[in-house]
Design a protein around this motif. Structure first.
Motif, short mmCIF file in Angstrom:
data_model
loop_
_atom_site.label_atom_id
_atom_site.label_comp_id
_atom_site.label_asym_id
_atom_site.label_seq_id
_atom_site.Cartn_x
_atom_site.Cartn_y
_atom_site.Cartn_z
N PRO A 138 -31.34 96.30 87.81
CA PRO A 138 -32.17 95.48 88.70
C PRO A 138 -31.37 94.36 89.37
O PRO A 138 -31.64 94.03 90.53
CB PRO A 138 -33.25 94.94 87.76
N ALA A 139 -30.38 93.82 88.68
CA ALA A 139 -29.57 92.76 89.30
C ALA A 139 -28.81 93.29 90.51
O ALA A 139 -28.65 92.58 91.52
CB ALA A 139 -28.60 92.18 88.27
N LEU A 141 -29.83 95.74 92.46
CA LEU A 141 -30.80 95.90 93.53
C LEU A 141 -31.15 94.55 94.16
O LEU A 141 -31.27 94.44 95.38
CB LEU A 141 -32.08 96.56 93.01
N ARG A 142 -31.28 93.51 93.35
CA ARG A 142 -31.56 92.18 93.90
C ARG A 142 -30.46 91.77 94.87
O ARG A 142 -30.74 91.25 95.96
CB ARG A 142 -31.68 91.16 92.78
N ALA A 143 -29.20 92.01 94.50
CA ALA A 143 -28.08 91.65 95.37
C ALA A 143 -28.08 92.48 96.65
O ALA A 143 -27.81 91.96 97.74
CB ALA A 143 -26.77 91.83 94.62
N LEU A 145 -30.70 93.88 98.17
CA LEU A 145 -31.81 93.47 99.03
C LEU A 145 -31.54 92.14 99.73
O LEU A 145 -32.10 91.87 100.80
CB LEU A 145 -33.10 93.38 98.22
N ALA A 146 -30.65 91.34 99.15
CA ALA A 146 -30.30 90.06 99.78
C ALA A 146 -29.51 90.25 101.07
O ALA A 146 -29.50 89.37 101.93
CB ALA A 146 -29.51 89.19 98.81
N TRP A 168 -37.49 96.73 87.60
CA TRP A 168 -37.14 97.09 88.98
C TRP A 168 -38.14 96.51 89.97
O TRP A 168 -37.77 96.00 91.03
CB TRP A 168 -37.10 98.62 89.14
N LYS A 169 -39.41 96.58 89.61
CA LYS A 169 -40.45 96.04 90.49
C LYS A 169 -40.27 94.54 90.70
O LYS A 169 -40.46 94.01 91.80
CB LYS A 169 -41.83 96.33 89.89
N VAL A 171 -37.68 92.77 90.98
CA VAL A 171 -36.61 92.36 91.91
C VAL A 171 -36.84 92.91 93.32
O VAL A 171 -36.01 92.68 94.21
CB VAL A 171 -35.22 92.77 91.40
N GLY A 172 -37.94 93.65 93.52
CA GLY A 172 -38.26 94.05 94.88
C GLY A 172 -38.18 95.53 95.20
O GLY A 172 -38.22 95.90 96.38
#
Length: 206
Positions: A138-139, A141-143, A145-146, A168-169, A171-172
């Motif tokens: 998830p980390a 994916l967060r990066a 999406l940024a 997962w949800k 972090v977007g």
């Protein structure tokens, strides 16, 4: 045609890897009864085009029928003829995105790096499949999406199940491709119903 309304209704893509044509309709009916209305038949399943044809004929008005593990432009043409409306690939190939869009399909290609993601979006991808998700986090994916364009729909696929969906949800993630946690070859419709309910609970939607 857009993927967004389908994800809004239920963000789970049911990956029916290994399903056989003679069993695909009762399995699909069980999933639809639980609100899972995006159905993907990977092309490395037994006689996948026949399964897609049967799904299109029985549920084409109520479900988004897709083909997964698409790797060639000839396969894009074949799945279109069978009635698929969604193309999913395991890899980053902009040419397949262009071929899918030219035929009116929703394109959700696989990627793992920012470079792949941007090249697929430039080709017109509707959404992106983060694969294999179990090799990321998830980390990650967060990066991603940024830096990806705002509103980019990313769906983790690979090792995703009821236990991992909440992270997962959070972090977007826009959706989730779920395979073996939902369906394994030989599963009955009743078994799939129980797994589908567990997945809906993990989304906070009983």
């Amino acid at each position: 045609m857009s993927l967004a309304p389908w994800l809004d209704a239920c963000p789970i893509v049911a990956i029916l890897r290994g399903v056989r044509p003679e069993e695909v309709e009762p399995i699909a009916a069980a999933l639809l009864a639980e609100g899972l209305n995006i159905l993907e038949v990977p092309l490395n399943s037994p006689n996948p085009l026949e399964s897609i044809r049967r799904l299109h004929g029985a549920f084409g008005e109520r479900a988004l029928i897709g083909a997964g593990t698409v790797t060639t432009e000839d396969e894009v043409a074949a799945i279109t003829r069978a009635g698929a409306k969604l193309m999913v690939t395991p890899h980053a190939d902009p040419a397949l995105v262009l071929a899918a869009r030219a035929r009116g399909l929703i394109a959700c290609p696989g990627f793992f790096t920012p470079s792949e993601a941007f090249s697929l979006l430039a080709a017109g991808a509707d959404a992106l499949k983060l694969f294999p998700a179990e090799a990321a986090s998830p980390a990650v994916l967060r990066a991603l999406l940024a830096v990806l364009p705002k509103g980019t729909a990313v769906l983790p696929v690979g090792g995703v199940g009821a236990e991992t969906i909440p992270a997962w949800k959070a972090v977007g993630a826009a959706g989730f491709g779920v395979g073996s946690s939902l369906y394994k070859p030989g599963d009955s419709a009743e078994a799939v119903t129980a797994k589908a309910r567990a997945l809906r609970l993990s989304l906070g939607a009983a």
